[in-house]
Write an enzyme that holds these catalytic residues in place. Structure first.
Site, PDB file in Angstrom:
ATOM      1  N   HIS A 179      -0.231  42.681  18.334  1.00 49.25           N
ATOM      2  CA  HIS A 179       0.668  42.107  17.330  1.00 49.25           C
ATOM      3  C   HIS A 179       1.896  42.993  17.142  1.00 49.25           C
ATOM      4  O   HIS A 179       3.038  42.504  17.053  1.00 49.25           O
ATOM      5  CB  HIS A 179      -0.050  41.950  15.983  1.00 49.25           C
TER       6      HIS A 179
ATOM      7  N   HIS B 195       5.437  39.163  10.578  1.00 47.61           N
ATOM      8  CA  HIS B 195       4.012  39.303  10.234  1.00 47.61           C
ATOM      9  C   HIS B 195       3.535  40.739  10.445  1.00 47.61           C
ATOM     10  O   HIS B 195       2.685  41.237   9.696  1.00 47.61           O
ATOM     11  CB  HIS B 195       3.210  38.327  11.105  1.00 47.61           C
TER      12      HIS B 195
ATOM     13  N   ASN C 157      -0.060  12.779  -0.515  1.00 48.11           N
ATOM     14  CA  ASN C 157      -0.960  13.895  -0.780  1.00 48.11           C
ATOM     15  C   ASN C 157      -0.181  15.158  -1.108  1.00 48.11           C
ATOM     16  O   ASN C 157       1.005  15.280  -0.758  1.00 48.11           O
ATOM     17  CB  ASN C 157      -1.852  14.173   0.428  1.00 48.11           C
TER      18      ASN C 157
ATOM     19  N   HIS D 227      -1.666  31.559   8.040  1.00 44.01           N
ATOM     20  CA  HIS D 227      -2.378  32.014   9.230  1.00 44.01           C
ATOM     21  C   HIS D 227      -3.790  31.452   9.277  1.00 44.01           C
ATOM     22  O   HIS D 227      -4.762  32.086   8.855  1.00 44.01           O
ATOM     23  CB  HIS D 227      -2.377  33.544   9.285  1.00 44.01           C
TER      24      HIS D 227
ATOM     25  N   ASP E  44       2.458  33.090  14.610  1.00 40.94           N
ATOM     26  CA  ASP E  44       2.734  34.354  13.945  1.00 40.94           C
ATOM     27  C   ASP E  44       4.204  34.684  14.169  1.00 40.94           C
ATOM     28  O   ASP E  44       4.638  34.872  15.318  1.00 40.94           O
ATOM     29  CB  ASP E  44       1.899  35.487  14.541  1.00 40.94           C
TER      30      ASP E  44
ATOM     31  N   PHE F  74       0.847  -1.199   0.000  1.00 38.33           N
ATOM     32  CA  PHE F  74       0.000   0.000   0.000  1.00 38.33           C
ATOM     33  C   PHE F  74       0.879   1.244   0.000  1.00 38.33           C
ATOM     34  O   PHE F  74       1.911   1.302   0.668  1.00 38.33           O
ATOM     35  CB  PHE F  74      -0.908   0.010   1.226  1.00 38.33           C
TER      36      PHE F  74
ATOM     37  N   HIS G  33      -1.726  28.017  14.693  1.00 40.01           N
ATOM     38  CA  HIS G  33      -0.562  28.476  13.940  1.00 40.01           C
ATOM     39  C   HIS G  33       0.276  29.464  14.742  1.00 40.01           C
ATOM     40  O   HIS G  33      -0.140  29.975  15.777  1.00 40.01           O
ATOM     41  CB  HIS G  33      -0.994  29.114  12.616  1.00 40.01           C
TER      42      HIS G  33
END
Length: 266
Positions: free
Chosen positions: A216, A90, A73, A80, A86, A69, A84
């Site tokens: 941020h 960013h 993929n 983002h 940053d 087998f 996840h």
């Protein structure tokens, strides 16, 4: 103020080798491992303005002429979305990209600040500097390099976009509602405590209504990373756990998919 590196090294030293094991075998039986990441798949949530989503295309799946087998993929995803990281670049032009973040910054003591009671009263609640100081009075001073995790309870809504983000209109991020860090708390944590990362079980380290993304910008300017869309923060104690938060190492990336775990002493 205690060093986060020293705390981690001390904790790792008790992940001792079993007498019957080879000297380089780590014994994790003294720790409970907590998965802090959501799975990536068709229902993964992304920022509403993202123009693409998670895509996994089958290249091969089945029996080969050789009798075994084989499955493979092709993967495509915005940086983002889902659980996840940053990277500082960013929101800061000269900040570190994902591949430039020192691994040591991503393995550190976890500080968990629980604001679920405040969030129950105010959906868009912002963590304040006083909240941080109150946490320290109840626990201990936050060490340099620590990973500070904000527990809001919002991970229970995943992957219901309307409940989790406050709005589910594709392409529109103008009416989002969820809690997160406030700028004054971020300045205290980043500029005075010198933490290595800010993380939360919501879609952003800025709260939903933010239009200027101050948290941020404060974090990125100090090369502090953000960890977003975490889960299972209720399984970590306020202090004493270790977090390992390793993203895909994307060259020049502004972030990337993250597999984060917590190690909790049994």
């Amino acid at each position: 103020m205690r060093s986060a590196v020293g705390l981690v090294l001390g904790a790792v030293s008790v992940i001792a080798c079993r007498p019957s094991a080879t000297p380089d075998t780590l014994d994790l039986t003294q720790y409970r491992v907590v998965d802090l990441s959501h799975s990536f798949g068709p229902r993964t949530l992304y920022w509403p303005t993202a123009t693409s989503r998670f895509d996994l295309d089958t290249l091969s799946r089945g029996m080969t002429p050789g009798g075994y087998f084989y499955s493979a993929n092709a993967l495509a995803t915005p940086e983002h979305g889902g659980t996840h990281l940053d990277a500082p670049i960013h929101f800061f032009q000269s900040g570190r990209s994902t591949d430039q973040i020192p691994v040591e910054q991503l393995i550190a003591p976890a500080i968990v600040i629980d604001i679920t009671s405040q969030v129950a009263q105010h959906t868009d609640y912002l963590l304040t500097a006083e909240d941080v100081l109150a946490w320290e009075r109840a626990n201990d001073s936050i060490p340099r390099g620590a990973i500070v995790l904000l527990r809001t309870g919002y991970s229970r809504h995943w992957p219901n976009a309307r409940a989790y983000l406050g709005d589910d209109r594709p392409g529109d991020a103008s009416n989002l509602h969820f809690p997160s860090f406030g700028p004054d708390a971020a300045r205290l944590l980043v500029e005075q405590r010198g933490v290595g990362a800010l993380g939360a079980d919501v879609a952003s380290i800025d709260h939903g209504p933010s239009k200027d993304f101050q948290v941020h910008r404060i974090a990125a300017a100090a090369n502090v990373v953000g960890l977003e869309n975490l889960t299972n923060l209720d399984q970590l104690p306020p202090t004493g756990a270790i977090v390992i938060a390793l993203p895909m190492k994307i060259e020049g990336g502004s972030g990337g998919p993250l597999r984060a775990i917590g190690l909790v002493r049994r």
